[in-house]
Design a protein around this motif. Sequence first.
Motif, short mmCIF file in Angstrom:
data_model
loop_
_atom_site.label_atom_id
_atom_site.label_comp_id
_atom_site.label_asym_id
_atom_site.label_seq_id
_atom_site.Cartn_x
_atom_site.Cartn_y
_atom_site.Cartn_z
N ASN A 92 73.49 -33.59 1.09
CA ASN A 92 73.99 -32.16 0.85
C ASN A 92 73.12 -33.63 -0.01
O ASN A 92 72.26 -33.14 -1.76
CB ASN A 92 74.46 -31.83 0.29
N ASN A 95 69.08 -32.84 0.10
CA ASN A 95 68.89 -31.74 -0.39
C ASN A 95 69.45 -31.36 -1.37
O ASN A 95 70.00 -30.09 -1.23
CB ASN A 95 68.43 -30.52 1.13
N THR A 97 70.79 -29.07 -5.10
CA THR A 97 70.17 -27.45 -5.11
C THR A 97 70.90 -26.95 -6.93
O THR A 97 71.81 -28.40 -7.06
CB THR A 97 70.83 -26.88 -4.54
N ASP A 98 70.01 -26.74 -7.82
CA ASP A 98 70.51 -26.62 -9.04
C ASP A 98 71.72 -25.43 -8.58
O ASP A 98 72.48 -25.11 -7.75
CB ASP A 98 69.59 -26.13 -9.74
N ASN A 100 72.03 -22.79 -9.36
CA ASN A 100 71.80 -21.02 -8.72
C ASN A 100 71.13 -21.32 -7.40
O ASN A 100 70.80 -20.32 -6.96
CB ASN A 100 70.58 -20.68 -9.03
N GLY A 101 71.45 -22.52 -6.56
CA GLY A 101 71.46 -22.66 -5.29
C GLY A 101 70.02 -22.81 -5.51
O GLY A 101 69.30 -23.28 -4.16
N ARG A 102 68.97 -23.02 -6.06
CA ARG A 102 67.23 -23.21 -5.63
C ARG A 102 67.70 -25.05 -5.92
O ARG A 102 68.20 -25.36 -5.95
CB ARG A 102 66.75 -23.13 -7.08
N ALA A 103 66.60 -25.14 -4.58
CA ALA A 103 66.10 -26.57 -4.47
C ALA A 103 65.94 -27.13 -4.92
O ALA A 103 64.96 -26.50 -6.28
CB ALA A 103 65.06 -26.63 -2.81
N LYS A 104 65.83 -28.55 -5.61
CA LYS A 104 65.32 -29.55 -6.33
C LYS A 104 64.65 -30.43 -5.61
O LYS A 104 64.33 -29.87 -4.75
CB LYS A 104 66.77 -30.10 -7.26
N LYS A 106 63.70 -33.78 -4.20
CA LYS A 106 64.22 -34.13 -2.71
C LYS A 106 63.99 -35.95 -3.23
O LYS A 106 63.45 -36.05 -3.53
CB LYS A 106 63.90 -34.58 -1.46
N ASN A 144 65.86 -26.31 9.11
CA ASN A 144 65.84 -26.53 8.27
C ASN A 144 64.42 -27.08 7.95
O ASN A 144 63.41 -26.85 7.07
CB ASN A 144 67.18 -26.91 7.39
#
Length: 230
Positions: A92, A95, A97-98, A100-104, A106, A144
Motif C-alpha cells: 500500500n 501504491n 491511493t486517494d 476515492n481509491g484513485r491511484a496517486k 508512487k 497488477n
Amino acid sequence: ESMKNPISQNADLYIMTSEIYEKKGNEAKWTETMQAAKAKYPNDKRIINNEINYYLRYPEKAQEAINKLKEGIAADPKKIDLHIILGQTYYNLANPTDANGRAKAKPANAKELEQNAMASYTKATELDGNNPYPQFYLGLMHYNQAKEITDEMNKADDKKYATMKPNRDALLVKCLPYLEKAKSLVEAEKVNDGNKDMYLQVLTGLYQTYNINNNTAKASEIQEIMKKYK
C-alpha cells in the motif's frame, strides 16, 4: 488507579485505557500508556498486537506500523497473519491511493517497497503452504505489475508496444501459478462468506490473464465458475 495497584494491575487494563485515549483523540496519553505497558509487559502479545492495530488504522502512520509489525514478528516469528499484513502495508505504501481509491503518484522507493512486500508474502507461504491469501497476494502483485505495462502499451506506438510486450507477458506467466494455487486452496476449504470476495478476485485475475494469453478454453472455464458466485 487500578493500574497502580499491584493486585489489580494487568495488561488488559493498559489496553482498555489506551483504547479510551484513542477514542478521545489524545495521542500523547495513548503513547504514554502504551510505553508504560510495554515496559511492564514487554513480551505480552496482546499489547504488541494492540499497538500494531493502532498504527494500521491510520494510513499516515504506515511506517510506524511497519516498525511495530517487525517487532511483532520478532516476538512471534511463526504468526503468518503478521507477515501477510506487513506485506500489505509495504504494498500500500508503494501504491498509494486517494480517498476515492484513485491511484496517486508512487514514491521514489516503490520498487523496493514492492520487493519487501513480496518477501513478506513469500515468507507467509513458507510458514503455511495451505493458506490461500499469500498465494493470492503474490499473484495479484505480478498481475497488477503486468496491468500497468498493459496500460502503457495501449498508449504506445507499434514499436514501443512490441518492446514492452515480453516484460508484460513474463509477469503474466509468473502470476498464473499463484492464482491457480489460491483457487485450488479456496476450493479445498470450500467457498464461504469469509473467502468469497477473494475467490472472485482470483477468478477475475485468472480470466483476464487467460484472455490476454489467448487461452479461450481456460478463460471460458473460469467464466462459468464466476457465474455461480456473482
